[in-house]
Design a protein around this motif. Structure first.
Motif, short mmCIF file in Angstrom:
data_model
loop_
_atom_site.label_atom_id
_atom_site.label_comp_id
_atom_site.label_asym_id
_atom_site.label_seq_id
_atom_site.Cartn_x
_atom_site.Cartn_y
_atom_site.Cartn_z
N ASN A 186 60.54 54.34 65.28
CA ASN A 186 59.24 54.18 64.48
C ASN A 186 58.06 54.80 65.24
N GLY A 187 56.87 54.78 64.62
CA GLY A 187 55.78 55.12 65.04
C GLY A 187 55.00 53.83 65.60
N THR A 189 53.81 50.55 65.77
CA THR A 189 54.02 49.36 64.87
C THR A 189 53.03 48.23 64.62
N ALA A 194 54.13 52.03 59.84
CA ALA A 194 55.17 51.98 60.33
C ALA A 194 55.80 50.62 60.15
N ARG A 197 57.77 50.96 56.92
CA ARG A 197 59.00 51.69 56.96
C ARG A 197 59.99 50.69 57.63
N GLU A 198 59.65 49.68 58.58
CA GLU A 198 60.62 48.75 59.07
C GLU A 198 60.97 47.97 58.02
N SER A 219 59.64 51.95 69.08
CA SER A 219 58.27 52.02 68.48
C SER A 219 57.55 53.04 69.64
N SER A 247 60.59 58.18 62.36
CA SER A 247 59.24 58.40 61.53
C SER A 247 58.65 59.77 61.60
#
Length: 340
Positions: A186-187, A189, A194, A197-198, A219, A247
């Motif tokens: 992910n980017g 968080t 982000a 998305r999670e 992340s 991401s």
């Protein structure tokens, strides 16, 4: 050509021409288009000082830009800015960047409001209960947020994509292919995109009785090198994932390199899905194995943010409207059934 000459040529009053060029709602769309076409054709540009005196507006959109050694200006920001500039250029709007220390953005917002430097601003990379949004709401400067913030307790104008639904659908597709060891790269968080998305991945896994353990989450900054490092650490673990969601296409470049360096292959050993911001210079179909992606154009988002700021300045948009764009899921060759 000056305003009087343009008005005479169009057989319209100077007031009507000025209002048409500045987007006032009482001017009809037909008249606005006719005036804009004539101004462009004859090279007319309003005098900035005269426009400020006549309308009380500078014709400028502001962005408070964090700078410093800890801040990276990444391609996602540049692509968004290009879209915003595309719209602004064609509508007599200028963009003013106000650099600031990353931990002192609020002071800069207060300064540009006090100095009346810009007519409106946009806010990017929002976090939960974002203090910048609360401050702008208090100061009364027109603004729009690219993204969303939760926990503020009031409505505010924003434009976002449905990050949660996009990553939920991508994770659900991987589950349908039999993958139970799904990882997320992910980017940042601390930012809401982000977090959403999670949340989407977790929701899809939970519907199948599965969890997303900390060992399968990374992340990092959305760069090729960070994608490489994250994938290496995941794939060298005791129970490496059979599928990875990430991401950014920038990250995907590094992930593909890590998979290759470990002697593995996409999708035979690892299925891969990435988010595609639709960069003109990095296309998922041109990867060695065409990538399955969640897709939404960040340049189009920049254009829409500029458009909405213009409508807020003209009085056509007055409510704190939230706008959420759906995310496309584009299936290509980078995913396959999990090995049994």
């Amino acid at each position: 050509m000056n305003l009087k000459q343009l008005s005479n040529m169009l057989a319209l009053s100077q007031t009507t021409v000025s209002r048409a060029l500045n987007g006032y709602p009482e001017v009809s769309e037909e008249t606005r288009r006719r005036v804009a076409d004539a101004a462009k054709r004859h090279g007319y540009r309003p005098n900035p000082s005269a426009r400020r005196l006549a309308t009380g507006k500078a014709g400028m959109i502001g962005y408070v830009m964090p700078t410093g050694a800890s801040v990276d200006i990444d391609p996602h920001f540049v692509e968004f800015l290009s879209g915003l500039g595309d719209y602004a250029r064609g509508h007599e709007l200028d963009l003013v960047l106000s650099p600031t220390a990353a931990d002192d953005e609020e002071t800069t917002y207060r300064r540009i409001v006090a100095n009346k430097q810009v007519d409106a601003v946009y806010v990017s990379s929002p976090r939960p209960a974002d203090r910048r949004i609360a401050l702008l709401n208090q100061l009364g400067l027109p603004f729009i947020v690219h993204g969303r913030s939760e926990g503020l307790g009031f409505d505010y104008p924003h434009l976002d994509i449905d990050n949660e639904a996009g990553f939920h659908d991508a994770a659900r597709l991987l589950l349908q292919l039999g993958h139970t060891r799904v990882a997320l790269i992910n980017g940042d968080t601390s930012q809401t995109f982000a977090i959403f998305r999670e949340r989407g991945v977790r929701r899809a896994l939970a519907a199948s009785g599965l969890a997303l353990p900390p060992a399968r989450i990374r992340s990092a900054a959305m760069t090729e090198e960070e994608g490489f490092r994250a994938a290496m650490s995941l794939l060298r673990g005791n129970e490496p994932p059979t599928a990875i969601l990430c991401s950014s296409l920038m990250m995907a470049l590094g992930i593909v390199r890590a998979i290759r360096d470990l002697g593995l292959a996409v999708p035979a050993d690892v299925s891969l899905v990435a988010h595609d911001d639709v960069f003109p210079w990095l296309k998922p179909e041109n990867f060695s194995v065409p990538l399955t992606t969640t897709r939404s154009s960040i340049r189009a988002a920049g254009q829409r943010v500029a458009e909405r700021l213009a409508t807020r300045l003209s009085g056509q948009e007055t409510e704190p409207l939230g706008e959420i764009w759906p995310v496309d899921l584009v299936v290509r060759a980078s995913i396959a059934a999990a090995k049994t």
